[in-house]
Design an enzyme around this catalytic site. Structure first.
Site, PDB file in Angstrom:
ATOM      1  N   HIS A   1      -1.526   1.306  -4.326  1.00  0.00           N
ATOM      2  CA  HIS A   1      -1.948   2.699  -4.125  1.00  0.00           C
ATOM      3  C   HIS A   1      -1.103   3.696  -4.932  1.00  0.00           C
ATOM      4  O   HIS A   1      -1.061   4.872  -4.606  1.00  0.00           O
ATOM      5  CB  HIS A   1      -1.906   3.060  -2.631  1.00  0.00           C
ATOM      6  CG  HIS A   1      -2.963   2.368  -1.820  1.00  0.00           C
ATOM      7  ND1 HIS A   1      -2.980   2.360  -0.440  1.00  0.00           N
ATOM      8  CD2 HIS A   1      -4.049   1.645  -2.192  1.00  0.00           C
ATOM      9  CE1 HIS A   1      -4.025   1.661  -0.009  1.00  0.00           C
ATOM     10  NE2 HIS A   1      -4.683   1.208  -1.050  1.00  0.00           N
TER      11      HIS A   1
ATOM     12  N   GLN B   1       0.853  -1.198   0.000  1.00  0.00           N
ATOM     13  CA  GLN B   1       0.000   0.000   0.000  1.00  0.00           C
ATOM     14  C   GLN B   1       0.883   1.240   0.000  1.00  0.00           C
ATOM     15  O   GLN B   1       0.400   2.353  -0.122  1.00  0.00           O
ATOM     16  CB  GLN B   1      -0.882   0.018   1.249  1.00  0.00           C
ATOM     17  CG  GLN B   1      -1.793  -1.175   1.367  1.00  0.00           C
ATOM     18  CD  GLN B   1      -2.420  -1.248   2.746  1.00  0.00           C
ATOM     19  OE1 GLN B   1      -3.490  -0.694   2.982  1.00  0.00           O
ATOM     20  NE2 GLN B   1      -1.762  -1.909   3.668  1.00  0.00           N
TER      21      GLN B   1
HETATM   22  N1  APR Z   1       7.059  -1.797  12.851  1.00  0.00           N
HETATM   23  C1  APR Z   1       5.929  -2.470  12.557  1.00  0.00           C
HETATM   24  N2  APR Z   1       4.719  -1.890  12.484  1.00  0.00           N
HETATM   25  C2  APR Z   1       4.658  -0.563  12.753  1.00  0.00           C
HETATM   26  C3  APR Z   1       5.798   0.203  13.085  1.00  0.00           C
HETATM   27  C4  APR Z   1       7.051  -0.473  13.140  1.00  0.00           C
HETATM   28  N3  APR Z   1       8.186   0.155  13.446  1.00  0.00           N
HETATM   29  N4  APR Z   1       5.397   1.488  13.316  1.00  0.00           N
HETATM   30  C5  APR Z   1       4.074   1.501  13.129  1.00  0.00           C
HETATM   31  N5  APR Z   1       3.602   0.289  12.800  1.00  0.00           N
HETATM   32  C6  APR Z   1       2.227  -0.143  12.508  1.00  0.00           C
HETATM   33  C7  APR Z   1       1.190   0.537  13.343  1.00  0.00           C
HETATM   34  O1  APR Z   1       0.977  -0.189  14.545  1.00  0.00           O
HETATM   35  C8  APR Z   1      -0.031   0.489  12.424  1.00  0.00           C
HETATM   36  O2  APR Z   1      -0.761  -0.713  12.608  1.00  0.00           O
HETATM   37  O3  APR Z   1       1.961   0.258  11.173  1.00  0.00           O
HETATM   38  C9  APR Z   1       0.569   0.498  11.022  1.00  0.00           C
HETATM   39  C10 APR Z   1       0.392   1.789  10.262  1.00  0.00           C
HETATM   40  O4  APR Z   1      -0.952   1.994   9.996  1.00  0.00           O
HETATM   41  P1  APR Z   1      -1.470   3.198   9.082  1.00  0.00           P
HETATM   42  O5  APR Z   1      -0.818   4.459   9.508  1.00  0.00           O
HETATM   43  O6  APR Z   1      -2.938   3.151   9.072  1.00  0.00           O
HETATM   44  O7  APR Z   1      -0.862   2.840   7.626  1.00  0.00           O
HETATM   45  P2  APR Z   1      -1.422   1.842   6.547  1.00  0.00           P
HETATM   46  O8  APR Z   1      -2.133   0.697   7.179  1.00  0.00           O
HETATM   47  O9  APR Z   1      -0.316   1.545   5.606  1.00  0.00           O
HETATM   48  O10 APR Z   1      -2.489   2.746   5.802  1.00  0.00           O
HETATM   49  C11 APR Z   1      -3.200   2.225   4.713  1.00  0.00           C
HETATM   50  O11 APR Z   1      -4.161   4.353   4.339  1.00  0.00           O
HETATM   51  O12 APR Z   1      -4.269   6.668   4.002  1.00  0.00           O
HETATM   52  C12 APR Z   1      -3.960   5.481   3.534  1.00  0.00           C
HETATM   53  O13 APR Z   1      -3.327   5.250   1.354  1.00  0.00           O
HETATM   54  C13 APR Z   1      -2.802   5.299   2.652  1.00  0.00           C
HETATM   55  O14 APR Z   1      -1.750   3.244   2.007  1.00  0.00           O
HETATM   56  C14 APR Z   1      -2.275   3.969   3.105  1.00  0.00           C
HETATM   57  C15 APR Z   1      -3.475   3.301   3.718  1.00  0.00           C
END
Ligand code: APR
Length: 232
Positions: free
Chosen positions: A107, A89
């Protein structure tokens, strides 16, 4: 057909210094996603949207892949071609810079520009602006090649085929809030695949996974890759 399908989200790039979206201090706590990540936001204020993605493109160029990206590249290289595929993503290119070859960006990518008038695609310059003309049709309709909320993600037919045919589905560093990616675990499970979540903390969909491990991606992803390779 890929045997291991790996879904990645912002958490895998967090330790490379790229912000996540929904964590404390995440991008969506500082910006209104309706303003910067929707077609309506772009129509209302294209300069603001370009500024947002120009800044993210700069962060991405300055970041380097971390041990989790490197471990996934190592896994792909150690297994027969086609056995591992990453569905990300993320719009950064850290998987590719770590050496992964089989990567689908559902994405879109910061490295891409798209003409909203004629759908022509070309490599994004470092800084983009609303008046930039499309190199193909000349229209000043240049936008980042990013899939915004309300738009249809890329490669979906291929991804669903991969999920139906995989033995193992692994989700890394994604909060499980955004569909269709959030439902991939259910698609893979229905198809009989084993499922594993690797995340800093339980995602919204953790109960759908057969197994979950928690910790920073740079610890738990290399450890999991070592384990898979030691079993081969
Ligand atoms: N190691 C592992 N996981 C981590 C770390 C780390 N160091 N830091 C944060 N996380 C986890 C968090 O616990 C959370 O579950 O990464 C996740 C990030 O979540 P989001 O910020 O929601 O990102 P994501 O799931 O990629 O978002 C999906 O939303 O807005 C959109 O298009 C955008 O592709 C993105 C989509």
């Amino acid at each position: 057909m890929a045997k291991i399908v790996i879904l990645t989200g912002a958490g895998i790039s967090a330790e490379s210094g790229l912000g996540t979206f929904r964590d404390k201090d995440g991008l969506w706590t500082k910006y209104d996603l309706n303003e910067v990540a929707t077609p309506e936001g772009f129509a209302a204020n294209p300069a603001l949207v370009h500024e947002f993605y120009n800044a993210r493109r700069k962060n991405c160029v300055e970041a380097t892949p971390n041990a989790a990206h490197a471990a996934l590249a190592r896994l792909e290289q150690a297994l027969p071609k086609g056995e591992v595929i990453i569905v990300t993503q993320n719009v950064d290119d850290l998987h590719e810079r770590a050496g992964s070859r089989a990567v689908l960006h559902m994405h879109g990518e910061l490295a891409g520009a798209l003409c909203a008038a004629c759908d022509h695609r070309w490599p994004a310059p470092a800084v983009m602006a609303p008046a930039d003309p499309c190199p193909a049709c000349g229209d000043p309709a240049t936008r980042p090649d990013i899939v915004w909320f309300g738009e249809y993600p890329y490669h979906m037919e291929t991804i669903w085929d991969l999920l139906r045919g995989c033995d193992l589905f692994v989700s890394i560093g994604t909060s499980g809030n955004v569909y269709p990616a959030a439902a991939f675990v259910q698609d893979a499970d229905r198809a009989g695949a084993d499922t594993l979540e690797l995340n800093l903390e339980p995602s919204a969909g953790v109960s759908d996974f057969a197994e979950a491990r928690f910790g920073p991606a740079t610890d738990i992803v290399p450890a999991w890759v070592d384990e898979v390779l030691s079993r081969r």
